[in-house]
Each structure stands twice: as structure tokens, then as C-alpha cells.
Design a protein around this motif. Structure first.
Motif, PDB file in Angstrom:
ATOM      1  N   MET A  92      92.681  20.547  34.740  1.00 45.01           N
ATOM      2  CA  MET A  92      91.805  21.799  35.287  1.00 45.01           C
ATOM      3  C   MET A  92      91.084  21.295  36.663  1.00 45.01           C
ATOM      4  SD  MET A  92      88.282  23.384  33.449  1.00 45.01           S
ATOM      5  CE  MET A  92      89.359  23.989  32.084  1.00 45.01           C
ATOM      6  N   ARG A  93      90.957  22.183  37.667  1.00 44.68           N
ATOM      7  CA  ARG A  93      90.375  21.934  38.912  1.00 44.68           C
ATOM      8  C   ARG A  93      89.254  23.218  39.072  1.00 44.68           C
ATOM      9  NH1 ARG A  93      95.133  22.475  42.799  1.00 44.68           N
ATOM     10  NH2 ARG A  93      95.922  23.766  41.244  1.00 44.68           N
ATOM     11  N   LEU A  94      88.007  22.589  39.354  1.00 38.55           N
ATOM     12  CA  LEU A  94      86.856  23.440  39.633  1.00 38.55           C
ATOM     13  C   LEU A  94      86.343  23.069  40.748  1.00 38.55           C
ATOM     14  CD1 LEU A  94      85.246  23.427  35.763  1.00 38.55           C
ATOM     15  CD2 LEU A  94      87.111  25.213  36.814  1.00 38.55           C
ATOM     16  N   TYR A  95      85.653  23.882  41.382  1.00 38.07           N
ATOM     17  CA  TYR A  95      84.671  23.730  42.722  1.00 38.07           C
ATOM     18  C   TYR A  95      83.332  24.672  42.446  1.00 38.07           C
ATOM     19  CZ  TYR A  95      83.336  22.979  47.540  1.00 38.07           C
ATOM     20  OH  TYR A  95      82.585  22.466  48.444  1.00 38.07           O
ATOM     21  N   LEU A  96      82.287  23.889  42.142  1.00 38.24           N
ATOM     22  CA  LEU A  96      81.155  24.838  41.748  1.00 38.24           C
ATOM     23  C   LEU A  96      79.880  24.366  42.867  1.00 38.24           C
ATOM     24  CD1 LEU A  96      81.222  24.195  37.915  1.00 38.24           C
ATOM     25  CD2 LEU A  96      82.545  26.080  39.251  1.00 38.24           C
ATOM     26  N   PHE A 105      83.018  24.447  31.928  1.00 42.04           N
ATOM     27  CA  PHE A 105      82.313  23.301  32.294  1.00 42.04           C
ATOM     28  C   PHE A 105      81.436  23.055  31.286  1.00 42.04           C
ATOM     29  CE2 PHE A 105      78.857  20.907  34.482  1.00 42.04           C
ATOM     30  CZ  PHE A 105      79.615  19.825  35.226  1.00 42.04           C
ATOM     31  N   PRO A 106      81.139  21.746  30.840  1.00 43.52           N
ATOM     32  CA  PRO A 106      80.526  21.541  29.492  1.00 43.52           C
ATOM     33  C   PRO A 106      79.055  21.693  29.553  1.00 43.52           C
ATOM     34  CG  PRO A 106      81.217  19.380  30.481  1.00 43.52           C
ATOM     35  CD  PRO A 106      81.787  20.696  31.455  1.00 43.52           C
ATOM     36  N   VAL A 136      77.716  20.012  45.470  1.00 41.88           N
ATOM     37  CA  VAL A 136      78.945  20.846  44.921  1.00 41.88           C
ATOM     38  C   VAL A 136      79.151  20.004  43.740  1.00 41.88           C
ATOM     39  CG1 VAL A 136      81.207  21.165  45.236  1.00 41.88           C
ATOM     40  CG2 VAL A 136      79.618  22.102  46.861  1.00 41.88           C
ATOM     41  N   ILE A 137      79.735  20.581  42.663  1.00 44.87           N
ATOM     42  CA  ILE A 137      80.142  19.883  41.590  1.00 44.87           C
ATOM     43  C   ILE A 137      81.781  20.070  41.688  1.00 44.87           C
ATOM     44  CG2 ILE A 137      80.653  19.832  38.982  1.00 44.87           C
ATOM     45  CD1 ILE A 137      77.957  21.293  38.805  1.00 44.87           C
ATOM     46  N   VAL A 138      82.534  18.980  41.677  1.00 46.42           N
ATOM     47  CA  VAL A 138      84.014  19.071  41.988  1.00 46.42           C
ATOM     48  C   VAL A 138      84.686  18.404  40.412  1.00 46.42           C
ATOM     49  CG1 VAL A 138      86.118  18.337  42.846  1.00 46.42           C
ATOM     50  CG2 VAL A 138      84.213  18.675  44.323  1.00 46.42           C
ATOM     51  N   VAL A 139      85.567  19.133  39.701  1.00 45.10           N
ATOM     52  CA  VAL A 139      86.201  18.899  38.634  1.00 45.10           C
ATOM     53  C   VAL A 139      87.699  18.758  38.832  1.00 45.10           C
ATOM     54  CG1 VAL A 139      86.714  19.273  35.994  1.00 45.10           C
ATOM     55  CG2 VAL A 139      84.389  19.848  37.033  1.00 45.10           C
ATOM     56  N   THR A 153      88.083  14.170  35.709  1.00 42.53           N
ATOM     57  CA  THR A 153      86.814  13.469  36.614  1.00 42.53           C
ATOM     58  C   THR A 153      86.207  14.560  37.212  1.00 42.53           C
ATOM     59  OG1 THR A 153      88.528  11.793  37.250  1.00 42.53           O
ATOM     60  CG2 THR A 153      86.867  11.993  38.704  1.00 42.53           C
ATOM     61  N   THR A 154      84.808  14.327  36.909  1.00 41.80           N
ATOM     62  CA  THR A 154      83.976  15.064  37.651  1.00 41.80           C
ATOM     63  C   THR A 154      82.871  14.459  38.401  1.00 41.80           C
ATOM     64  OG1 THR A 154      83.808  16.709  35.534  1.00 41.80           O
ATOM     65  CG2 THR A 154      81.723  16.679  36.875  1.00 41.80           C
ATOM     66  N   THR A 155      82.501  15.056  39.851  1.00 44.45           N
ATOM     67  CA  THR A 155      82.105  14.463  40.899  1.00 44.45           C
ATOM     68  C   THR A 155      81.051  15.431  41.381  1.00 44.45           C
ATOM     69  OG1 THR A 155      84.138  13.411  41.545  1.00 44.45           O
ATOM     70  CG2 THR A 155      82.075  13.151  43.216  1.00 44.45           C
TER      71      THR A 155
END
Length: 215
Positions: free
Chosen positions: A1-5, A163-164, A203-206, A210-212
Motif C-alpha cells: 500500500m502506498r499513501l501520501y497524506l 491508515f491505522p 506529510v505522512i508517507v506509507v 513503512t510509515t514516515t
């Protein structure tokens, strides 16, 4: 999964978004969180203040609008349309209006399936980030859950559960929504609910497991 929040627009890390998306950069932009604003006012804002489609095009990510109102009751068509892009970018506005639009169009199930296949990136700012959480509880201190669009549907606090943790944008940022964001963060803290507070620019990157958090 790829997220950019992101808290606000693309934040300070547009390069990270481009890297996350990779070579398949064509983008569909969802603006349904703004459905409660008259179309004429939205058009003026886009023309004079901020045009996300133009901004994405300038980043080398060819973009066009996708209106979830055109897919109500048609999740297969929505799946086919989203399958053509490498990034779906979801704008801010009212998170509860956005959730109703997503649910009515079948976006919920479609995005879960496409992300599980790593077929695209989900990116979103403000409300577009808020709705990825398991719940929108507490975020009603920022956004009015009773805004009257998408019919008289019963208010739901269920998030997309991508996202958890809850995501609270605009915290301590001088944004017009910062006062409500600070209240939401305090409420979530008092309730012992896990959340990430984002200042504008952060920004949150998943990516995979890995979450950064990018400052």
C-alpha cells in the motif's frame, strides 16, 4: 500500500510524492469534499487562487478531474476509471461530505482493492487525509458533519481505514481550521485514541510496511 497524506496541498515534499508514484504519473483529482460550495464559487477559487490540476501538470503528473457524483451506483465503472491512473489525489474541504460521496459511489471498496494490488497511490490533503483513518470521531470539531449535501443520509463516522490512526491536519499552523484542529487533537488525546497531528507542510508517507512522517 502506498499513501501520501498531507496537511495542506502537497506539503513541503512534492518530490517524495513523485518518487512514491514512480513512472505511472497520470493522476485523477477528486474534489467532492467541496460539494457543499456552489460551483460558481469553486470555479472562481480555482481560476484565481489555486488549481490542483494545473499544479500537478506543472509537476509532470498529467491530471484531470474525477467527480464521484458521476459514479453513484456504478462501482465497476469507477474501478475501471481509477485503474487508468497511477495517483488519485483527494482534495480538502469537508471530510463528512467526502465520506458520503465515497460511500455512495463505491469508492471505499474500489480503493481498498486497488491499493491491495499496489495499482496506484492514494494521496490526499486535509479532508482527503482525514478520511483514511478508521474513524472520524473528534474531527467533527473541525468539520460540520451535518452539511447538507448528498441527501439526508444518517451521519456516519466510519473512515476508509487505510491508515491505522486518526489524522488531524492544520494543527498549530495558522490555518483557518487550526483552532478546530487543536480542539480535535485535545479531544483525541483525552479519549486515548491514537492520532497523528500534522502541521501544514508536514506529510505522512506509507510505502509497504513503512510509515514516515516528513517534517
Amino acid at each position: 500500500m502506498r499513501l501520501y497524506l498531507s496537511s495542506h496541498r502537497f506539503g513541503r515534499h512534492a518530490d517524495a510524492l513523485q518518487g512514491l508514484v514512480g513512472r505511472r504519473r497520470n493522476t485523477l483529482v477528486i474534489g467532492n469534499a467541496l460539494d457543499y460550495i456552489p460551483a460558481a464559487a469553486r470555479a472562481v477559487y480555482t481560476a484565481t487562487t489555486y488549481d490542483p490540476v494545473a499544479a500537478l501538470n506543472d509537476m509532470g503528473m498529467p491530471a484531470s478531474w474525477l467527480d464521484l457524483r458521476d459514479y453513484v451506483g456504478s462501482p465497476i465503472r469507477l474501478h475501471d476509471q481509477l485503474s487508468t491512473c497511477g495517483l488519485v489525489w483527494v482534495l480538502g474541504g469537508n471530510a463528512f461530505v467526502l465520506r458520503r460521496a465515497m460511500r455512495a459511489s463505491g469508492f471505499d471498496g474500489v480503493i481498498h482493492g486497488l491499493l491491495a494490488q499496489d495499482a496506484l497511490v492514494y494521496g490526499g490533503s486535509s479532508a482527503g487525509a482525514i478520511v483514511t483513518a478508521p474513524t472520524l470521531r473528534g474531527l467533527d470539531l473541525m468539520d460540520d458533519p451535518t452539511v447538507g449535501t448528498w441527501g439526508d443520509e444518517v451521519i456516519s463516522y466510519e473512515g476508509l481505514n487505510l491508515f491505522p490512526k486518526s489524522v488531524v491536519p492544520h494543527v498549530a499552523s495558522g490555518h483557518r481550521d487550526s483552532a478546530g484542529a487543536d480542539k480535535a487533537a485535545h479531544w483525541l488525546t483525552d479519549q486515548g485514541m491514537p492520532f497523528v497531528a500534522l502541521q501544514d507542510g508536514q506529510v505522512i508517507v506509507v510505502e509497504g510496511g513503512t510509515t514516515t512522517l516528513l517534517p
